[in-house]
Each structure stands twice: as C-alpha cells, then as structure tokens.
Scaffold this active site. Structure first.
Site, PDB file in Angstrom:
ATOM      1  N   ASP A 197     -19.526 -27.092 -66.562  1.00  6.63           N
ATOM      2  CA  ASP A 197     -18.879 -26.235 -67.750  1.00  6.63           C
ATOM      3  C   ASP A 197     -18.369 -27.578 -68.533  1.00  6.63           C
ATOM      4  O   ASP A 197     -18.118 -28.638 -67.838  1.00  6.63           O
ATOM      5  CB  ASP A 197     -17.959 -25.440 -67.147  1.00  6.63           C
ATOM      6  CG  ASP A 197     -18.225 -24.077 -66.838  1.00  6.63           C
ATOM      7  OD1 ASP A 197     -19.357 -23.653 -66.920  1.00  6.63           O
ATOM      8  OD2 ASP A 197     -17.165 -23.256 -66.567  1.00  6.63           O
ATOM      9  N   ASP A 199     -15.754 -27.713 -70.051  1.00  2.00           N
ATOM     10  CA  ASP A 199     -14.400 -28.071 -70.201  1.00  2.00           C
ATOM     11  C   ASP A 199     -13.688 -28.575 -68.896  1.00  2.00           C
ATOM     12  O   ASP A 199     -12.467 -28.438 -68.680  1.00  2.00           O
ATOM     13  CB  ASP A 199     -13.740 -26.623 -70.594  1.00  2.00           C
ATOM     14  CG  ASP A 199     -14.206 -25.339 -69.682  1.00  2.00           C
ATOM     15  OD1 ASP A 199     -14.676 -25.900 -68.697  1.00  2.00           O
ATOM     16  OD2 ASP A 199     -14.012 -24.339 -70.071  1.00  2.00           O
ATOM     17  N   TRP A 259     -19.795 -12.783 -70.233  1.00  2.00           N
ATOM     18  CA  TRP A 259     -18.956 -13.498 -69.454  1.00  2.00           C
ATOM     19  C   TRP A 259     -18.976 -12.821 -67.975  1.00  2.00           C
ATOM     20  O   TRP A 259     -18.953 -11.455 -67.793  1.00  2.00           O
ATOM     21  CB  TRP A 259     -17.569 -13.713 -69.824  1.00  2.00           C
ATOM     22  CG  TRP A 259     -16.565 -14.536 -69.123  1.00  2.00           C
ATOM     23  CD1 TRP A 259     -16.544 -15.915 -68.930  1.00  2.00           C
ATOM     24  CD2 TRP A 259     -15.718 -14.291 -67.846  1.00  2.00           C
ATOM     25  NE1 TRP A 259     -15.657 -16.530 -68.226  1.00  2.00           N
ATOM     26  CE2 TRP A 259     -15.257 -15.176 -67.436  1.00  2.00           C
ATOM     27  CE3 TRP A 259     -15.762 -12.913 -67.229  1.00  2.00           C
ATOM     28  CZ2 TRP A 259     -14.494 -15.221 -66.344  1.00  2.00           C
ATOM     29  CZ3 TRP A 259     -14.695 -12.989 -66.224  1.00  2.00           C
ATOM     30  CH2 TRP A 259     -14.082 -14.216 -65.686  1.00  2.00           C
ATOM     31  N   GLU A 262     -22.509 -14.517 -63.074  1.00  3.19           N
ATOM     32  CA  GLU A 262     -23.719 -15.172 -62.959  1.00  3.19           C
ATOM     33  C   GLU A 262     -23.473 -16.180 -61.847  1.00  3.19           C
ATOM     34  O   GLU A 262     -24.055 -16.612 -61.026  1.00  3.19           O
ATOM     35  CB  GLU A 262     -24.105 -15.910 -64.063  1.00  3.19           C
ATOM     36  CG  GLU A 262     -23.446 -17.148 -64.548  1.00  3.19           C
ATOM     37  CD  GLU A 262     -21.856 -17.079 -65.094  1.00  3.19           C
ATOM     38  OE1 GLU A 262     -21.360 -15.962 -65.282  1.00  3.19           O
ATOM     39  OE2 GLU A 262     -21.151 -17.847 -65.197  1.00  3.19           O
ATOM     40  N   ASP A 263     -22.110 -16.792 -61.553  1.00  2.90           N
ATOM     41  CA  ASP A 263     -21.792 -17.797 -60.762  1.00  2.90           C
ATOM     42  C   ASP A 263     -21.953 -17.186 -59.153  1.00  2.90           C
ATOM     43  O   ASP A 263     -22.282 -17.501 -58.319  1.00  2.90           O
ATOM     44  CB  ASP A 263     -20.520 -18.313 -60.840  1.00  2.90           C
ATOM     45  CG  ASP A 263     -19.207 -17.458 -61.414  1.00  2.90           C
ATOM     46  OD1 ASP A 263     -19.609 -16.412 -61.465  1.00  2.90           O
ATOM     47  OD2 ASP A 263     -18.324 -17.929 -61.648  1.00  2.90           O
ATOM     48  N   MET A 289      -8.748 -28.040 -66.665  1.00  5.88           N
ATOM     49  CA  MET A 289      -9.662 -27.331 -67.527  1.00  5.88           C
ATOM     50  C   MET A 289      -9.117 -27.321 -68.927  1.00  5.88           C
ATOM     51  O   MET A 289      -7.877 -27.209 -69.115  1.00  5.88           O
ATOM     52  CB  MET A 289     -10.101 -25.844 -67.244  1.00  5.88           C
ATOM     53  CG  MET A 289     -11.021 -25.145 -68.051  1.00  5.88           C
ATOM     54  SD  MET A 289     -10.886 -23.514 -68.079  1.00  5.88           S
ATOM     55  CE  MET A 289     -11.803 -23.310 -66.390  1.00  5.88           C
ATOM     56  N   HIS A 292      -8.665 -23.251 -73.598  1.00  2.00           N
ATOM     57  CA  HIS A 292      -9.517 -22.540 -74.545  1.00  2.00           C
ATOM     58  C   HIS A 292      -9.223 -21.188 -74.382  1.00  2.00           C
ATOM     59  O   HIS A 292      -8.648 -20.373 -73.551  1.00  2.00           O
ATOM     60  CB  HIS A 292     -10.887 -22.856 -74.365  1.00  2.00           C
ATOM     61  CG  HIS A 292     -11.298 -22.295 -73.056  1.00  2.00           C
ATOM     62  ND1 HIS A 292     -11.983 -20.976 -72.803  1.00  2.00           N
ATOM     63  CD2 HIS A 292     -11.503 -23.077 -71.832  1.00  2.00           C
ATOM     64  CE1 HIS A 292     -12.224 -20.882 -71.474  1.00  2.00           C
ATOM     65  NE2 HIS A 292     -12.136 -22.128 -71.003  1.00  2.00           N
ATOM     66  N   ARG A 294     -11.075 -17.283 -74.960  1.00  2.00           N
ATOM     67  CA  ARG A 294     -12.610 -16.478 -74.560  1.00  2.00           C
ATOM     68  C   ARG A 294     -13.211 -16.737 -75.763  1.00  2.00           C
ATOM     69  O   ARG A 294     -12.741 -16.383 -77.133  1.00  2.00           O
ATOM     70  CB  ARG A 294     -12.370 -15.253 -74.034  1.00  2.00           C
ATOM     71  CG  ARG A 294     -13.999 -14.671 -73.989  1.00  2.00           C
ATOM     72  CD  ARG A 294     -14.420 -15.296 -72.336  1.00  2.00           C
ATOM     73  NE  ARG A 294     -13.644 -14.911 -71.380  1.00  2.00           N
ATOM     74  CZ  ARG A 294     -13.102 -14.140 -70.672  1.00  2.00           C
ATOM     75  NH1 ARG A 294     -13.475 -12.852 -70.860  1.00  2.00           N
ATOM     76  NH2 ARG A 294     -12.337 -13.943 -69.310  1.00  2.00           N
TER      77      ARG A 294
END
Ligand code: UDP
Ligand code: MN
Length: 352
Positions: A197, A199, A259, A262-263, A289, A292, A294
């Site tokens: 990612d 971030d 969101w 998928e992981d 991280m 942020h 969403r």
C-alpha cells in the site's frame, strides 16, 4: 600461613577467570536483550541477534536466483544480512515534501524508472515493488522518501512500479497488483514481487523487502492497530511472494471491487495451495500508516465478504489466468515507473 595465602590466591584467580568467562559469553545476549527492552519487546520470549530478519513462523533462507550479467563477474553475492542496516529509524510525516525534494535526495543513486542495483555486490533476488494507486500523491512522496534509502540499505536489486487506476470507477486494489506483476515482468525477469500500500512506511530496516520460502506478510505491527495484528489471518498491507508462489495461487482475484476482502482472499489462496505464510517478529515488522480518510469510489463492499467463502471454487478461473486490462500510459522518472491502466470497471460500478 603461606599455604593458606597460596590456596586463597589460587581460589581467587580461579573465581576471577570464571566470572570473566561468564561475562564474555553473556555479553552478546545482554546487548541484544537491552536492545529489545529499549524497543518495547520486553515480553518477547525469544531473543534474536540484532542483524537477523526474524521469522515468527518458519525459518527460511533466501536462495541465489539472479545470474550475473556482463561486467558483474568480479562482484560477489550480497551477504545474507545487509551490513549497513540501521534497525529502528525515525519516520516523520509532517514535513511537506515535493517529488523534486525527494528526487534531489535519493534520485542520484537510481536509474530511470525507480531502478536500483547495489554497486558492490550481486543481489540474490530481483524485486518488483508494486504499489496500487489513485490520487494519493502526497502519500507516494513520503513513501518514496523513506523507502528508496530503506531498500538500498537492504542491498536490493529492485524497481518501483506505481499502478494508477484511471477514471473514477470503483477502485480495485487486487487487480492493480496483478497488473503490476504482469507489467513488471514485461520489463525484466523479476523473481520476487513485493506488494505495498502507498501509505505504509516501515519503521525498521531489518524487515527485509525480499521473498522467502513461504509467502510473507510484512506489515504485522501497524500504528493504526496499536502495533498488533488485528486478526491472525490478516494478509493485507505489505506482502511478498516469489514469482512461483504468485503463479501457484493464480495471483489475486480480479473481482473484488471496492474496499475489503481481496487480501483475505489472497490468504485463502495461499492456505489452499501453499499452506503456510511467514512473518517477521512484531518488533521488526513495525509501520506507520499515513493518516487518511476512506477514498471516494472505494466504499466497503459487503458482497466481497460473501465471496470469501468461494475462494476454493474461484481460484483457478479468477486471477492471473483471467486478467484483462488496458494500459493507457507508462511514464518513467528517476523515482518510479507510473503505469496508468483502465481496469475495465463493470457497468454499474463505473461511477458513484
Ligand atoms: N488506494 C489508492 N487510492 C484510492 C484507494 C486506495 O491509492 O482511492 C490504494 C493505496 O495504496 C492504499 C491502498 O489502496 O494504501 C489500500 O486502501 P486504504 O488505504 O484505503 O485501505 P486501508 O487503510 O483500510 O487498509
Ligand atoms: Mn491505508
């Protein structure tokens, strides 16, 4: 009397030697132990030498995969443990950084496209770093500022690929990862894929961005989750798979829009086909991280949760084997290769 003094001195010398020996052999242990205490790992049962990677689940070594090319014959293979690591280092994300600042600071050592090879040894693997992206330029600047020097300290032979989803249709992180894999392989014979990612900034360079004999989850202790694994099976954030491992699981699914999930689906794939993962110790796998909200067009998709029950049935048809997309643009600068792609968002998900 003389005899008593002689016995006393002999005993005294003997004791001194014993104490010195104990001190000598335990010094290394105590240095390591003090280091762990200072870095908040008092409750860690296993201690480990400062310069090792640390594996919580399996002990693995990485193999020599890269052949020497012309001009490199005189160089030796890079050592298993890079010699110039810092261990934990400070990360500060308040400073406003521009790409130009970063380019000036870390650019000179790089080749166009965000490519690097250690000058003094042959790296054991060739790593493609893949970043899924849309409209997170500030995050990317911080990431590049910290990660280029980090990857260089690790003596990696690497390239950075930012895969930018075109348009404002629903985001698809996993499909961007698959695209990154395919596009990087068109450029070079990468044998390790590091998915990150944009971030997530690591806080300890002993967390090696290379591949291991099992698929690896690297972001185990993120500040957002109080530096703990939020759940045991988490496999998101930063992961590393060899080309072979990624092919074995048919990559990520392409069908997780929006969101979430998928992981976990990738975790299912790995467990079905490879049956094991590895992780660094939490004291090493620490991350910040970048804060942020969403993003727009990346709402949580509850349909993704249902899909997680289907991984066994979908694995073979949905993944690298069914990947389709259109490359819109490839731009290279000193810091990264930026690939803008149309991910073929299904009708109905094109705009929200
Ligand atoms: N991402 C992005 N733009 C978006 C949505 C997501 O670049 O509009 C990428 C970015 O790399 C981000 C990753 O997808 O770090 C995961 O998304 P997010 O950070 O929202 O997930 P979370 O923080 O919940 O893990
Ligand atoms: Mn995030």
């Amino acid at each position: 009397m003389k005899k008593t003094i002689f016995i006393f001195l002999t005993l005294y010398c003997f004791l001194a030697i014993v104490i010195f020996a104990i001190y000598f052999f335990s010094k290394k242990y105590w240095l390591t132990h003090m280091f762990l205490i200072l870095h908040g790992a008092e409750n860690l049962k296993d201690s480990f030498p400062l310069n090792t990677t640390g594996h919580s689940q399996v002990t693995e070594t990485s193999e020599v995969w890269v052949n020497k090319s012309a001009g490199e014959e005189s160089l030796g293979v890079c050592p298993e443990t890079p010699p110039n690591l810092l261990g934990p280092f400070q990360v500060e994300l308040e400073t406003v950084r521009t790409l130009e600042d970063v380019r000036k600071q870390v650019g000179p050592l790089l080749q166009v496209g965000g490519r690097y090879k250690p000058p003094d040894c042959i790296s054991k693997q060739k790593v493609a770093v893949i970043i899924p992206f849309r409209n997170r330029h500030e995050n990317l600047t911080h990431w590049l500022y910290y990660l280029h020097p980090f990857l260089q300290r690790q003596q990696l032979d690497y390239g950075v690929y930012v895969i930018n989803q075109d348009g404002d249709g629903t985001f698809n992180r996993a499909k961007l990862m698959n695209i990154g894999y395919a596009e990087a392989l068109k450029e070079d014979d990468y044998n390790c894929f590091l998915f990150s990612d944009v971030d997530l900034v690591p806080l300890d360079d002993r967390n090696l961005y290379r591949c291991f004999s099992n698929p690896r989850h690297l972001s185990v202790a993120v500040d957002k989750f109080d530096y703990k694994l939020p759940y045991e099976k988490i496999f998101g954030g930063v992961t590393a798979l060899t080309k072979e491992q990624f092919l074995t699981v048919n990559g990520f699914s392409n069908t997780f829009w929006g969101w979430g999930g998928e992981d976990d689906d990738l975790y299912n794939r790995v467990m079905l086909r490879i049956k094991a993962i590895s992780r660094p110790y939490a004291v090493i796998g620490r991350y910040k991280m970048i804060k942020h909200e969403r993003d727009p067009h990346n709402d949580q998709n509850l349909n993704n949760v249902k899909k997680l029950k289907e991984t066994t049935n979908t694995l073979d048809q949905d993944g690298l084997s069914s990947l389709n997309y259109t490359v819109i643009d490839i731009t290279k600068n000193m810091l990264f290769t930026f690939i803008t792609v149309d991910v073929h968002v299904p009708m109905g998900l094109t705009k929200k």
